[in-house]
Design an enzyme around this catalytic site. Sequence first.
Site, short mmCIF file in Angstrom:
data_model
loop_
_atom_site.label_atom_id
_atom_site.label_comp_id
_atom_site.label_asym_id
_atom_site.label_seq_id
_atom_site.Cartn_x
_atom_site.Cartn_y
_atom_site.Cartn_z
N GLU A 19 32.76 30.85 49.17
CA GLU A 19 33.41 30.88 47.70
C GLU A 19 34.77 30.16 47.97
OE1 GLU A 19 33.74 34.63 45.32
OE2 GLU A 19 35.94 34.19 45.92
N GLY A 126 35.45 40.39 35.03
CA GLY A 126 36.86 40.17 35.05
C GLY A 126 37.71 41.41 35.16
N ASP A 127 38.92 41.29 35.63
CA ASP A 127 39.78 42.53 35.83
C ASP A 127 40.66 42.50 34.56
OD1 ASP A 127 38.92 43.76 38.24
OD2 ASP A 127 40.02 41.99 39.25
N ALA A 145 29.69 42.76 31.89
CA ALA A 145 29.04 41.81 32.39
C ALA A 145 27.61 41.84 32.24
CB ALA A 145 29.22 41.70 34.19
N TYR A 180 28.99 46.51 44.36
CA TYR A 180 30.02 46.97 45.22
C TYR A 180 29.69 48.19 46.34
CZ TYR A 180 32.43 44.67 41.44
OH TYR A 180 32.91 43.71 40.59
N LYS A 200 22.34 45.35 34.84
CA LYS A 200 22.70 43.94 34.77
C LYS A 200 21.38 43.22 35.22
CE LYS A 200 26.74 44.18 37.29
NZ LYS A 200 28.24 43.71 37.87
N GLN A 211 30.94 42.44 46.80
CA GLN A 211 32.44 42.60 47.27
C GLN A 211 32.71 42.56 48.65
OE1 GLN A 211 35.27 41.83 47.02
NE2 GLN A 211 35.82 43.20 45.16
N LYS A 306 41.74 28.90 53.48
CA LYS A 306 41.55 28.36 54.75
C LYS A 306 40.45 28.39 55.24
CE LYS A 306 46.46 27.37 55.92
NZ LYS A 306 47.33 28.25 56.06
P1 FAD Z 1 30.82 45.04 35.19
O1 FAD Z 1 29.46 45.20 35.85
O2 FAD Z 1 30.91 44.91 33.82
O3 FAD Z 1 31.51 46.50 35.59
C1 FAD Z 1 32.55 46.97 35.48
C2 FAD Z 1 32.83 48.51 35.24
O4 FAD Z 1 32.16 49.03 34.12
C3 FAD Z 1 31.87 49.00 36.37
O5 FAD Z 1 32.62 50.19 36.77
C4 FAD Z 1 30.70 49.55 36.09
O6 FAD Z 1 30.32 50.65 36.77
C5 FAD Z 1 30.98 49.82 34.38
N1 FAD Z 1 29.66 49.23 33.51
C6 FAD Z 1 29.19 48.00 33.76
N2 FAD Z 1 28.33 48.12 32.83
C7 FAD Z 1 28.48 49.05 32.05
C8 FAD Z 1 27.99 49.44 30.72
N3 FAD Z 1 27.08 48.68 30.09
N4 FAD Z 1 28.36 50.90 30.26
C9 FAD Z 1 29.31 51.43 30.73
N5 FAD Z 1 29.75 51.11 31.94
C10 FAD Z 1 29.61 49.92 32.58
N6 FAD Z 1 37.12 38.39 39.08
C11 FAD Z 1 37.51 37.10 38.39
O7 FAD Z 1 38.60 37.37 37.80
N7 FAD Z 1 37.32 35.96 38.88
C12 FAD Z 1 36.22 35.89 39.72
O8 FAD Z 1 35.86 34.44 39.98
C13 FAD Z 1 35.61 36.73 40.63
N8 FAD Z 1 34.58 36.72 41.28
C14 FAD Z 1 34.13 37.77 42.06
C15 FAD Z 1 33.00 37.59 42.86
C16 FAD Z 1 32.38 38.80 43.43
C17 FAD Z 1 31.26 38.53 44.30
C18 FAD Z 1 32.74 40.23 43.14
C19 FAD Z 1 32.37 41.25 43.65
C20 FAD Z 1 33.96 40.39 42.13
C21 FAD Z 1 34.60 39.18 41.67
N9 FAD Z 1 35.50 39.27 40.59
C22 FAD Z 1 36.24 38.07 40.19
C23 FAD Z 1 36.16 40.65 40.43
C24 FAD Z 1 35.58 41.29 39.14
O9 FAD Z 1 35.55 40.47 38.03
C25 FAD Z 1 36.08 42.77 39.09
O10 FAD Z 1 35.65 43.52 40.06
C26 FAD Z 1 35.87 43.42 37.85
O11 FAD Z 1 36.68 44.52 37.77
C27 FAD Z 1 34.39 43.92 37.55
O12 FAD Z 1 33.52 42.80 37.12
P2 FAD Z 1 32.04 43.06 36.99
O13 FAD Z 1 31.42 41.83 36.70
O14 FAD Z 1 31.38 43.84 38.36
O15 FAD Z 1 31.90 44.13 36.02
#
Ligand code: FAD
Length: 318
Positions: A19, A126-127, A145, A180, A200, A211, A306
């Site tokens: 990545e 996203g965060d 997501a 995660y 998902k 992660q 890097k």
């Molecule tokens: P989700 O899957 O939506 O989950 C978020 C939280 O909500 C979790 O606690 C989950 O248990 C809960 N949840 C999920 N779906 C539901 C639902 N339907 N109802 C109730 N609760 C739910 N961040 C960036 O900004 N840019 C990036 O390019 C990026 N790349 C990443 C790549 C990888 C491999 C990983 C692991 C993370 C990456 N992240 C990136 C970070 C990521 O955006 C964060 O970890 C974010 O907080 C959660 O994203 P998610 O897609 O897992 O969210």
Amino acid sequence: MKITDHIKNANGKTLFSFEIVPPQKGVGIADLYKNIDPLMEFKPPFIDVTTSREEYIFLERGNGLMERKITRMRPGTLGICSAIQNKYNVDTVPHVLCGGFTKEETEYLLVDCMYLGINNIVALRGDAMKGEKYFEPSVGGHKYASDLVKQIHDLGIGEYLHGKIESDTDNSFCIGVAGYPEKHIEAPSMNYDLQMLKKKVEAGADYIVTQMFFDNQKFFDFVKQAREIGIDVPIIPGIKPIATKIHLQMLPQVFKIDLPEALINEVLKCKTNNDVREVGIEWAINQSKELLDFGIPVLHFYSMGKSDNILKIGREVF
Ligand code: FAD
């Protein structure tokens, strides 16, 4: 080609991928290429390109006045994906976020992906914005997501936001999502988080990328639990070699993960960051070899700028 097809075609052999993070706007792409070049030795079938959401910046306007602006400091994910595809003839995987984007904007981005020959996407929530405690979806954007996965999946079968469009061409995307092994920070329990991961997959995700983690047992347990609840898509482990002493605090803070005591102790013994880099390489080699023995489809590295350390690890492992 789709990631799932790359995995099928590999016939059980573990693939190498990594990545990259787009440079800050105003900085050219040359340094990125310098870091990608050496890693092409391992013939990655795909390279992920992250996306950063918008952030607040503060500009000095004189007389002690500050102006708050909102901007994306690292735009250009799709442009970089396209540039890499052309230069290296390798598939690229843009990360697409819920945060900061409306559904319409996402649809336009996906249409651009189709024109660019990009047919893999990692769909993420996203965060929260920097300075904000909780994630807030954009007005007209997705909250989770899983909702974004559904939009990407639906568009692949011709279901656009305004209605159905019939097409003779295959516009479907191969969709990756985040997993995660140490639980997402906001999830109340591991089981809850796994159920959300399953959502998902049910919405259309084709594979999972994890992660980063430093203790393989956490990954093995995660895979076992995921399989037990019926998640049957490929699970790709994400590996990050530790590289500086600051990572001891920074990685847990940013990525909400634990570091094993043995690794912490080795890092603390180091006199320089070069020594830490060597410890990180050694740890990642051992982790990688064990993961390959476990039978993973792809070993995915977080390069974060890097690549010299990933080159050393790759040469020991592949
Ligand atoms: P989700 O899957 O939506 O989950 C978020 C939280 O909500 C979790 O606690 C989950 O248990 C809960 N949840 C999920 N779906 C539901 C639902 N339907 N109802 C109730 N609760 C739910 N961040 C960036 O900004 N840019 C990036 O390019 C990026 N790349 C990443 C790549 C990888 C491999 C990983 C692991 C993370 C990456 N992240 C990136 C970070 C990521 O955006 C964060 O970890 C974010 O907080 C959660 O994203 P998610 O897609 O897992 O969210």
